[in-house]
Write an enzyme that holds these catalytic residues in place. Sequence first.
Site, short mmCIF file in Angstrom:
data_model
loop_
_atom_site.label_atom_id
_atom_site.label_comp_id
_atom_site.label_asym_id
_atom_site.label_seq_id
_atom_site.Cartn_x
_atom_site.Cartn_y
_atom_site.Cartn_z
N LEU B 35 -5.86 -3.55 -7.28
CA LEU B 35 -6.80 -3.54 -6.15
C LEU B 35 -6.21 -2.57 -5.16
O LEU B 35 -5.08 -2.77 -4.71
CB LEU B 35 -6.89 -4.94 -5.55
CG LEU B 35 -8.07 -5.24 -4.62
CD1 LEU B 35 -9.36 -5.16 -5.39
CD2 LEU B 35 -7.91 -6.63 -4.05
N ASP B 36 -6.91 -1.48 -4.82
CA ASP B 36 -6.23 -0.48 -4.01
C ASP B 36 -6.29 -0.83 -2.52
O ASP B 36 -6.88 -1.82 -2.12
CB ASP B 36 -6.76 0.93 -4.30
CG ASP B 36 -8.20 1.11 -3.87
OD1 ASP B 36 -8.78 2.14 -4.22
OD2 ASP B 36 -8.76 0.21 -3.20
N VAL B 37 -5.67 0.03 -1.72
CA VAL B 37 -5.41 -0.30 -0.31
C VAL B 37 -6.70 -0.49 0.47
O VAL B 37 -6.81 -1.38 1.31
CB VAL B 37 -4.56 0.83 0.32
CG1 VAL B 37 -4.33 0.58 1.78
CG2 VAL B 37 -3.24 0.94 -0.40
N ALA B 39 -9.55 -1.48 -0.55
CA ALA B 39 -10.45 -2.53 -1.03
C ALA B 39 -9.91 -3.89 -0.65
O ALA B 39 -8.77 -4.03 -0.20
CB ALA B 39 -10.60 -2.43 -2.54
N GLN B 170 -11.34 1.03 -8.29
CA GLN B 170 -12.17 0.98 -7.09
C GLN B 170 -12.66 2.37 -6.72
O GLN B 170 -13.75 2.53 -6.20
CB GLN B 170 -11.40 0.36 -5.92
CG GLN B 170 -11.25 -1.14 -6.02
CD GLN B 170 -10.17 -1.54 -6.99
OE1 GLN B 170 -9.12 -0.91 -7.01
NE2 GLN B 170 -10.42 -2.55 -7.78
#
Lengths: 427, 237
Positions: B35-37, B39, B170
């Site tokens: 889960l990237d920053v 999101a 994402q």
Amino acid sequence: AGAVTLRGPAEAEEAAPVFQYAGKAARRKDRVFVWGFTYSGALGIPSFVKPDAGWKKPRRIQPTPYRLETEEKISSAACGYGFTLLASNTRDITKVWGMGLNKDSQLGFQRSRRDQTKGYEYVLEPSPIPLPLEKPQQTRVLQVSCGRAHSLVLTDSEGVFTMGNNSYGQCGRKVVEDEIYSGSHVIHQLKEFDSRVVQVVCGQDHSLFRTKKGTVYACGWGADGQTGLGHYNITSVPTKLHGDIAGVNIIQVSSYGDCCLAVSDEGDVFGWGNSEYLQLASVTETTQVNVPRHLPFKIGKVKEAACGGTGNVVLTEEGNVFVWGYGILGKGPNLIETAVPEMIPPSLFGWSDFSPDTRVAHVRCGLSQFAALTNRGELFVWGKNLRGCLGTGRMEDQYFPWRVTVPGEVVDVACGVDHMVSMVRSF
Amino acid sequence: GAVELVAARVPVLADHPLVRGPRFRKLKIGAGHRLDVKASGVFVLGIGHGNKLLTDLYNCHLTKVYTVGGLFGKASDDFSDTGNLVEKTTFDHITREKLERILAVIQGTNQKALLMYSNIDMKTQEAYELAVKGLIRPMGKSPPIITAIRCLQFALPEFQLEIHCLHETQQYLRKMVHEIGLELKSSAVCTQVRRIRDGVFTVDDALPRTQWNLQSIQEAIRNCQLKVETELEKTLA
């Protein structure tokens, strides 16, 4: 200094110019997509057959939908055995275009540029077909239909025009012995029906006409009983059908091979013609039925039927699709033949808990393929993939309904033996 | 005189944290799907033996559900609203109907990709049975596939989509928002990516920041144990 630079990007954004690609009045465009076997010229793209640039190679098969540029909006299309007819319901002089095989003048007379006395045997791009209309600037062409070597054009006020091979009387005129059909100028006009003709259908070598009153007329080859007139001879004049459809208001007829289906306004299905592939085995064991018989299926009220070479498909009011006959019917490789209609699960047409409103809106049949159009404008095909006619991009046969990727909403599709034509509206 | 033994109780220091040391010294924590920053949403972690379950869950190839928010009228270089502006366009010609048509097409093409990457021979009866039930899924590596997409809210210039996908990132979802904008003859940037479901874990099972303590974590693990076991049995059987 810090405050100024922070405001910088936001101000630059405000000052940036705004581009408009489509206004509020942007209209959706109508397009025609073709795919399948190219060498007959039926796709209407000459560069596939005769490349116009040195580096281009001839393309024998177009496996995915390819856009065909047309001058007018095409409202009706029909695929025959190696040729195609496109019709527009315009009031201009040119209303019908044809491309593909013309060895029996099924596309009318196409004057050759090299020799003014002869006609073209293969027409590689959509060429106008001159119809002998009395009022060419008022009459509109409603529908076209193509068979093996003949074609029918339905107009709104001048009856039906027929052209092409007439060796079995399928053009509705007297059979002339040893008539040469290649390069023929003959286009026959049929007007004597009990009421206005609203649908024309071509079988392989016979023609069916449905009138506004709900009666069906037929002419042409009858050895399989496909004319439904009670005999197995040829008929050269359109004659009214009786049998189980006498007095019934028929709202749709369909045929492509030697079997015919008709749907009444009450949702009943009637069939006649060839039954070698169990198409009519639910009522009789004979392989040829020459009188229309009611098919007592308990599948609900039928809305539309389509007849192929060896298999048939119907669409009910609820949106369910039923298939029967022989061949690749669409329920996996195990179902090869059935005399009783079997339903294809709606989940294969895009129905799911997520989109429960998706249903099939139309069904169409080619010689050994089937096509279904959903209300979301998606096209599903299945059946034998003869020379890439399914348009899936693969050369293998398709045993269950498969989506065809078309850049637009598919409005209608016409299936032939080895090619298909679809009318699409852009997004 | 008589000798009396008096029992006296003294605290045992062996159990005292200052003597024993912290209870958990080396905790093996593994992360589930990335889960990237930019999101937010459900992020699955495995502790200790749970890491083995993480690998098994990864091999199940279950779908993840995101709510993606978008904004029409702008295009930026990294497809999100915090990037550098590339272009501004008009968007008053966009209607909910047009958007839903595009979404139907996206779903259709991805449905095809689903069948193609599942490596099942299309000519078998088995393939037909699975296709009817909707159980055909790529069980190996595949490019990102969207299994379902629909519009939740539409209020120009903003809109919100719910996307069910497999093997995605994402950034791919943000790119999808950008491409939807292009397809509608305008442009769009992504304002929000929130994962609301990762396989069997939903937002209700997830622990918010205030509950990041031992009790809540243990309780959460206990509640989800049954779900995870049934899912693993069903898919890997």
